[in-house]
Design a protein around this motif. Structure first.
Motif, PDB file in Angstrom:
ATOM      1  N   LEU A   5       0.855  -1.184   0.000  1.00 43.16           N
ATOM      2  CA  LEU A   5       0.000   0.000   0.000  1.00 43.16           C
ATOM      3  C   LEU A   5       0.887   1.230   0.000  1.00 43.16           C
ATOM      4  O   LEU A   5       1.640   1.469   0.950  1.00 43.16           O
ATOM      5  CB  LEU A   5      -0.906   0.008   1.234  1.00 43.16           C
ATOM      6  N   HIS A   6       0.810   2.008  -1.081  1.00 43.81           N
ATOM      7  CA  HIS A   6       1.601   3.237  -1.197  1.00 43.81           C
ATOM      8  C   HIS A   6       0.785   4.421  -0.700  1.00 43.81           C
ATOM      9  O   HIS A   6      -0.380   4.598  -1.090  1.00 43.81           O
ATOM     10  CB  HIS A   6       1.998   3.487  -2.656  1.00 43.81           C
ATOM     11  N   ILE A   7       1.402   5.257   0.116  1.00 42.87           N
ATOM     12  CA  ILE A   7       0.751   6.462   0.624  1.00 42.87           C
ATOM     13  C   ILE A   7       1.519   7.669   0.120  1.00 42.87           C
ATOM     14  O   ILE A   7       2.731   7.774   0.338  1.00 42.87           O
ATOM     15  CB  ILE A   7       0.705   6.460   2.155  1.00 42.87           C
ATOM     16  N   GLY A   8       0.816   8.581  -0.579  1.00 39.59           N
ATOM     17  CA  GLY A   8       1.517   9.774  -1.046  1.00 39.59           C
ATOM     18  C   GLY A   8       0.933  10.447  -2.266  1.00 39.59           C
ATOM     19  O   GLY A   8       1.433  11.478  -2.702  1.00 39.59           O
ATOM     20  N   LEU A   9      -0.151   9.909  -2.856  1.00 42.15           N
ATOM     21  CA  LEU A   9      -0.743  10.569  -4.021  1.00 42.15           C
ATOM     22  C   LEU A   9      -1.423  11.860  -3.597  1.00 42.15           C
ATOM     23  O   LEU A   9      -2.187  11.893  -2.635  1.00 42.15           O
ATOM     24  CB  LEU A   9      -1.775   9.666  -4.694  1.00 42.15           C
ATOM     25  N   SER A  10      -1.162  12.930  -4.318  1.00 39.07           N
ATOM     26  CA  SER A  10      -1.823  14.209  -4.054  1.00 39.07           C
ATOM     27  C   SER A  10      -2.862  14.473  -5.138  1.00 39.07           C
ATOM     28  O   SER A  10      -3.108  13.626  -6.001  1.00 39.07           O
ATOM     29  CB  SER A  10      -0.801  15.344  -4.015  1.00 39.07           C
ATOM     30  N   HIS A  11      -3.447  15.652  -5.131  1.00 41.11           N
ATOM     31  CA  HIS A  11      -4.489  15.971  -6.113  1.00 41.11           C
ATOM     32  C   HIS A  11      -3.916  16.478  -7.426  1.00 41.11           C
ATOM     33  O   HIS A  11      -4.663  16.729  -8.370  1.00 41.11           O
ATOM     34  CB  HIS A  11      -5.468  17.003  -5.543  1.00 41.11           C
ATOM     35  N   GLN A  12      -2.589  16.648  -7.500  1.00 39.62           N
ATOM     36  CA  GLN A  12      -1.946  17.086  -8.740  1.00 39.62           C
ATOM     37  C   GLN A  12      -0.822  16.120  -9.086  1.00 39.62           C
ATOM     38  O   GLN A  12      -0.208  15.521  -8.209  1.00 39.62           O
ATOM     39  CB  GLN A  12      -1.390  18.510  -8.597  1.00 39.62           C
ATOM     40  N   PHE A  13      -0.562  15.990 -10.385  1.00 40.32           N
ATOM     41  CA  PHE A  13       0.474  15.061 -10.841  1.00 40.32           C
ATOM     42  C   PHE A  13       1.838  15.726 -10.715  1.00 40.32           C
ATOM     43  O   PHE A  13       2.118  16.750 -11.341  1.00 40.32           O
ATOM     44  CB  PHE A  13       0.216  14.664 -12.295  1.00 40.32           C
ATOM     45  N   GLY A  14       2.681  15.138  -9.887  1.00 40.13           N
ATOM     46  CA  GLY A  14       4.018  15.675  -9.669  1.00 40.13           C
ATOM     47  C   GLY A  14       5.051  14.574  -9.616  1.00 40.13           C
ATOM     48  O   GLY A  14       4.853  13.470 -10.137  1.00 40.13           O
ATOM     49  N   GLY A  15       6.169  14.852  -8.938  1.00 35.54           N
ATOM     50  CA  GLY A  15       7.280  13.915  -8.932  1.00 35.54           C
ATOM     51  C   GLY A  15       6.959  12.578  -8.286  1.00 35.54           C
ATOM     52  O   GLY A  15       7.339  11.520  -8.800  1.00 35.54           O
ATOM     53  N   ILE A  16       6.275  12.595  -7.147  1.00 33.85           N
ATOM     54  CA  ILE A  16       5.939  11.343  -6.473  1.00 33.85           C
ATOM     55  C   ILE A  16       4.990  10.522  -7.330  1.00 33.85           C
ATOM     56  O   ILE A  16       5.156   9.304  -7.495  1.00 33.85           O
ATOM     57  CB  ILE A  16       5.328  11.614  -5.078  1.00 33.85           C
ATOM     58  N   GLU A  17       3.981  11.189  -7.900  1.00 32.06           N
ATOM     59  CA  GLU A  17       3.005  10.482  -8.726  1.00 32.06           C
ATOM     60  C   GLU A  17       3.661   9.891  -9.966  1.00 32.06           C
ATOM     61  O   GLU A  17       3.359   8.757 -10.363  1.00 32.06           O
ATOM     62  CB  GLU A  17       1.876  11.441  -9.133  1.00 32.06           C
ATOM     63  N   SER A  18       4.582  10.633 -10.574  1.00 34.36           N
ATOM     64  CA  SER A  18       5.299  10.139 -11.749  1.00 34.36           C
ATOM     65  C   SER A  18       6.156   8.938 -11.387  1.00 34.36           C
ATOM     66  O   SER A  18       6.189   7.921 -12.111  1.00 34.36           O
ATOM     67  CB  SER A  18       6.170  11.256 -12.331  1.00 34.36           C
ATOM     68  N   PHE A  19       6.852   9.027 -10.253  1.00 32.90           N
ATOM     69  CA  PHE A  19       7.678   7.911  -9.793  1.00 32.90           C
ATOM     70  C   PHE A  19       6.837   6.656  -9.603  1.00 32.90           C
ATOM     71  O   PHE A  19       7.212   5.560 -10.047  1.00 32.90           O
ATOM     72  CB  PHE A  19       8.374   8.283  -8.483  1.00 32.90           C
ATOM     73  N   LEU A  20       5.685   6.808  -8.953  1.00 31.31           N
ATOM     74  CA  LEU A  20       4.848   5.646  -8.650  1.00 31.31           C
ATOM     75  C   LEU A  20       4.249   5.031  -9.908  1.00 31.31           C
ATOM     76  O   LEU A  20       4.158   3.802 -10.026  1.00 31.31           O
ATOM     77  CB  LEU A  20       3.746   6.046  -7.670  1.00 31.31           C
ATOM     78  N   LEU A  21       3.845   5.858 -10.860  1.00 34.54           N
ATOM     79  CA  LEU A  21       3.268   5.328 -12.093  1.00 34.54           C
ATOM     80  C   LEU A  21       4.322   4.557 -12.883  1.00 34.54           C
ATOM     81  O   LEU A  21       4.057   3.446 -13.390  1.00 34.54           O
ATOM     82  CB  LEU A  21       2.681   6.465 -12.927  1.00 34.54           C
ATOM     83  N   ASN A  22       5.531   5.110 -12.978  1.00 31.95           N
ATOM     84  CA  ASN A  22       6.615   4.408 -13.669  1.00 31.95           C
ATOM     85  C   ASN A  22       6.979   3.109 -12.953  1.00 31.95           C
ATOM     86  O   ASN A  22       7.244   2.078 -13.589  1.00 31.95           O
ATOM     87  CB  ASN A  22       7.852   5.307 -13.767  1.00 31.95           C
TER      88      ASN A  22
END
Length: 365
Positions: A5-22
């Protein structure tokens, strides 16, 4: 199978979201399953996570601490083996404390930034929260050595450095895509200075108004292309309008095909006041673009001869403009040193992260 379970998605696409999607695209799905926790009712690119077989759980507003804690503990107790908490600071340590309320759950902390910017509150909370993060975590990760020092303090040396990963092949130069995208943008022969990322104060996008002004004053035809959304978007637009440069700035908002737009660019500019280890800089080098980086960004991201670090002081715009005007690769591309970029290949990142999970949990049928 190990469930994370990953915790850290925000309401805008940024560095953390990009890292997790990749990362999600590159994991071994026969051995690992990812789900996510998002703060608020929406999360960017949620449909793409769903296609990968992952579920995004939405939490109530964190301003209701009792509901926040109750929901977090409830989610963590749904059969997960690992909770992986992605943080820009230790200001909010609640996820770590909640994880310790779930028997047998392993906790991974992951540092993604190097500062919180102006103000005293978040730095103070970060200093106070470090101890909780370290004590409650079974494994410490960071995108860079500087990020590790920011989040873990004296325990930074205990953190494993996991470079943010990308699909390097997706950014290979494509002359046909370059011509197509520039035609769609209505751009002729002018230099396109690209800037990709969320509009936040630390990204310092308005600095490029001064750079563009210097280019045009020197007779160099140029435009700035912005990709991203954020709280400072309108302020950045005003900076260009007030400088009389509104017609030379293109704001496209958040886009999914960043690689295509990088084909249209001639240089990538990142005038940030601070960063963790920005994936965008790696993507630019993979695309063969000269990448101009603020000297506030870690030199760990200078992987090839295409990366240049410059100051972002008030009098530095002319230096940035000079570097852009003298770009030798305009209209073509230098072939990036792919071997130098290998540590940032998403497949290598996934292998390292999977090893962390396996060492914590062991193999699961």
């Amino acid at each position: 199978m190990i469930r994370v379970l990953h915790i850290g998605l925000s309401h805008q696409f940024g560095g953390i979201e990009s890292f997790l999607l990749n990362l999600d695209r590159a994991i071994d799905r026969s051995e690992f399953h990812f789900d996510y926790v998002a703060y608020g009712s929406t999360a960017p690119r949620e449909d793409e996570f769903a296609v990968l077989g992952s579920t995004v759980h939405h939490l109530s507003n964190r301003r209701n601490p009792f509901a926040y804690v109750r929901e977090l503990i409830g989610l963590m107790g749904r059969g997960y083996d690992v909770v992986h908490v992605h943080k820009n600071s230790a200001a909010d340590v609640v996820p770590f404390m909640c994880a310790r309320c779930v028997p047998g759950l392993k906790v991974v902390a992951h540092a993604h930034n190097t500062s919180s910017g102006a103000g005293r509150v978040v730095p103070a909370l970060n200093t106070l929260g470090r101890n909780v993060v370290v004590r409650c975590s079974d494994s410490l990760l960071a995108c860079s050595a500087v990020a590790a020092r920011w989040l873990y303090g004296a325990e930074a040396d205990c953190a494993a450095l996991i470079p943010n990963g990308i699909d390097i092949s997706a950014y290979a130069f494509d002359s046909a895509a370059r011509e197509r995208v520039r035609a769609e943008l209505g751009v002729g022969d002018e230099i396109i200075v690209g800037c990709v990322g969320r509009f936040r104060k630390e990204k310092n996008q308005s600095f490029l108004a001064g750079v563009l002004g210097e280019l045009l004053a020197g007779g160099v035809p140029a435009r700035v292309l912005f990709l991203g959304d954020g709280t400072e978007l309108e302020a950045t637009k005003r900076a260009f309008e007030e400088a009389g440069l509104g017609d030379w700035a293109i704001f496209l908002g958040s886009v999914r095909n960043v690689a295509d737009y990088m084909q249209a660019m001639d240089v990538l500019a990142m005038p940030s006041l601070f960063e963790g280890l920005p994936l965008t800089a790696v993507e630019g080098q993979a695309a063969g673009l000269p990448v101009l980086l603020s000297d506030k960004i870690t030199d760990e991201v200078c992987l090839t001869e295409l990366a240049f670090r410059l100051p972002v002081t008030d009098d530095a715009a002319a230096k940035w403009a000079e570097c852009i005007a003298n770009n030798p690769y305009r209209g073509s591309r230098n072939v990036a040193d792919i071997k130098a970029l290998e540590p940032f290949d998403a497949r290598n990142t996934a292998t390292k992260v999977q090893r962390v999970y396996t060492e914590l949990v062991g193999h699961r049928a």
